[in-house]
Scaffold this active site. Structure first.
Site, PDB file in Angstrom:
ATOM      1  N   HIS B  36       9.841  -8.188 -61.744  1.00 21.75           N
ATOM      2  CA  HIS B  36       9.582  -8.018 -60.310  1.00 21.75           C
ATOM      3  C   HIS B  36       8.092  -8.051 -60.018  1.00 21.75           C
ATOM      4  O   HIS B  36       7.637  -8.647 -59.050  1.00 21.75           O
ATOM      5  CB  HIS B  36      10.195  -6.711 -59.801  1.00 21.75           C
ATOM      6  CG  HIS B  36      11.615  -6.870 -59.342  1.00 21.75           C
ATOM      7  ND1 HIS B  36      12.654  -7.020 -60.219  1.00 21.75           N
ATOM      8  CD2 HIS B  36      12.161  -6.940 -58.099  1.00 21.75           C
ATOM      9  CE1 HIS B  36      13.778  -7.169 -59.537  1.00 21.75           C
ATOM     10  NE2 HIS B  36      13.511  -7.126 -58.249  1.00 21.75           N
ATOM     11  N   LYS B 101      21.939   0.239 -59.902  1.00 22.44           N
ATOM     12  CA  LYS B 101      22.592   1.544 -59.801  1.00 22.44           C
ATOM     13  C   LYS B 101      21.650   2.518 -59.114  1.00 22.44           C
ATOM     14  O   LYS B 101      20.428   2.435 -59.292  1.00 22.44           O
ATOM     15  CB  LYS B 101      23.026   2.061 -61.178  1.00 22.44           C
ATOM     16  CG  LYS B 101      21.877   2.407 -62.122  1.00 22.44           C
ATOM     17  CD  LYS B 101      22.401   3.015 -63.401  1.00 22.44           C
ATOM     18  CE  LYS B 101      21.299   3.240 -64.415  1.00 22.44           C
ATOM     19  NZ  LYS B 101      20.613   4.522 -64.291  1.00 22.44           N
TER      20      LYS B 101
END
Lengths: 279, 173
Positions: B36, B101
């Site tokens: 990222h 999650k």
């Protein structure tokens, strides 16, 4: 004096990591079954069934339960009457970790905290050595994943806050963690000692077999109360609601200073992984 | 159980309900913390991304090495909040689905509303089970990141739960 070849320790640790990254604590499946029997939320039911199924598939395929095969934490208690023969023990431990993570196709997650450059072999292990009475060597290993490690906390509580301060700190920690540490979680809690001793005791508490209560009756009562209160928070499996937020609370306490009440909480995900062996 | 094929159409997303279990099939890309960071650096330098992010699905996962005869190693989701600071920039470029999650922060949810995105949760720690749903895996960029490299995965019946929708509704307590 009992002479022990360090090679023996290396082989034991190698095998222990190969085993415990694939096979969790033997009590885990039973605890998940117990949770399935009481859990009313359909999402919680479905998640717990996936966790159960995952344990079976990992076993059948002989692959790790979780891709986060963790940092290798090794606790080694060496009897005072033991004389170690061979290479430096920490080198042997790191050899064992290097070989296990390579041969087991485990993820290598260890890197420099500053440059973020990976060591590529999951070393160095985190090693805690103690001298104990006698001529035995007790080895305990635990691969520790960081989804749950990241949710761990430490606090210097004041004596005035007392046990209520501990309850508050534990519940606040679990609430803030929510679904992040992969509940149903297990908590290792260190109470008392100094800043670093309570953190070490929190980690050590996680080495106990899942759900085994403290031998100290007063502590066992606190463990039970905390487990009960945590499961009333409604966080549930993976934070999606339900009555199964934690499977167990393990506490180790130590004498502390009259001015303080340190408390450390080490959070463990549902993949409770550890092995123990005596040489 | 409902099936969803990625890439998705906007009309596929509207009927989904919070907490609903779905089986995902198609192409997804793995990217976690380090990837990222690199993607956002490329965006900030005005450079082209290594895959077409418009309409794509990103899975926050760093798998174990593939054992012999398997396309990938165990590959469960990692915790999503660590990607939150990078996510709005990717959503603005058309990222459609995120799989991870745990809860997202307000900035991510606002950006999801603005861009019509979907956040799905896979079961953390169910890595061996999820590994069984991956049919192929290819590292497409940043191989130097090892487990954190970006992989293109073909998945079949990959179980996920609708966690946060583009209207801001969420399953998290």
């Amino acid at each position: 004096m009992r002479i022990v070849d360090v090679k023996l320790i290396e082989e034991a640790i190698y095998e222990m990591f190969l085993t415990c990254c694939v096979h969790p604590d033997r009590a885990l499946s039973g605890r998940i079954q117990d949770a399935l029997a009481v859990e009313k939320s359909p999402i919680a039911q479905s998640i717990l069934k996936q966790i159960q199924k995952n344990i079976e598939i990992a076993d059948q395929n002989n692959v790790p339960l979780c891709q986060d095969t963790g940092m290798a934490v090794v606790f080694i208690d060496i009897g005072q009457e033991v004389s170690l023969k061979g290479e430096y023990i920490n080198d042997a431990i790191n050899n064992a970790v290097r070989r296990a993570y390579q041969d087991g196709y485990f993820r290598k997650s260890v890197l420099s905290p500053i440059t973020r450059i990976n060591t590529e072999d999951n070393t160095p292990a985190v090693i805690h050595t103690r001298i104990i009475k006698g001529d035995k060597i007790i080895i305990r290993v635990a691969p520790k994943g960081f989804g749950s490690e990241n949710m761990s906390r430490i606090k210097m509580i004041t004596p005035a806050q007392g046990i209520e301060g501990i309850y508050e700190f534990v519940l606040e920690t679990v609430k803030n963690a929510g679904g992040n540490p992969c509940p149903p979680i297990t908590l290792g809690i260190g109470i008392g000692g100094t800043f670093e001793l309570c953190a070490l005791n929190a980690k050590r508490a996680l080495l106990r077999s899942l759900g085994e209560s403290s031998e100290d009756e007063d502590i066992a009562v606190i463990e039970k109360k905390l487990l009960n209160d945590i499961n009333k928070l409604g966080i549930g499996p993976m934070g999606m609601g339900g009555s199964t937020t934690a499977l167990a609370v393990h506490i180790i306490s130590a004498p502390t200073h009259l001015a303080g009440l340190p408390c450390a909480i080490n959070v463990q995900c549902h993949s409770v992984r550890h092995e123990s062996r005596t040489i | 159980m409902k099936h969803l094929t990625v890439p998705v159409k906007d009309t596929d997303l509207q009927p989904l309900k919070i907490g609903e279990e779905i089986l995902l099939s198609g192409t997804i890309y793995t990217a976690r913390d380090a990837a990222h960071k690199k993607l956002v650096e490329l965006i900030n330098k005005g450079k082209k991304l290594p895959f077409d992010i418009d309409g794509a699905a990103i899975y926050y996962s760093g798998p174990c090495p593939a054992p012999p005869n398997f396309p990938i190693g165990p590959c469960g989701p990692t915790t999503s909040y660590r990607m939150d600071s990078y996510t709005p920039q990717l959503l603005d470029l058309g990222l459609k689905i995120m799989i991870g999650k745990g809860k997202r922060n307000d900035n991510v949810v606002e950006s999801m509303k603005k861009n019509g995105a979907l956040y799905l949760a896979a079961t953390g720690g169910a890595a061996a089970l999820l590994m069984d749903c991956v049919k192929s895996s290819t590292v497409i960029c940043f191989p130097e990141l090892g487990a954190e490299a970006i992989r293109k995965l073909e998945v079949k019946n990959f179980p996920v739960i609708v966690a946060t929708k583009a209207n801001g509704e969420t399953v998290y307590r």
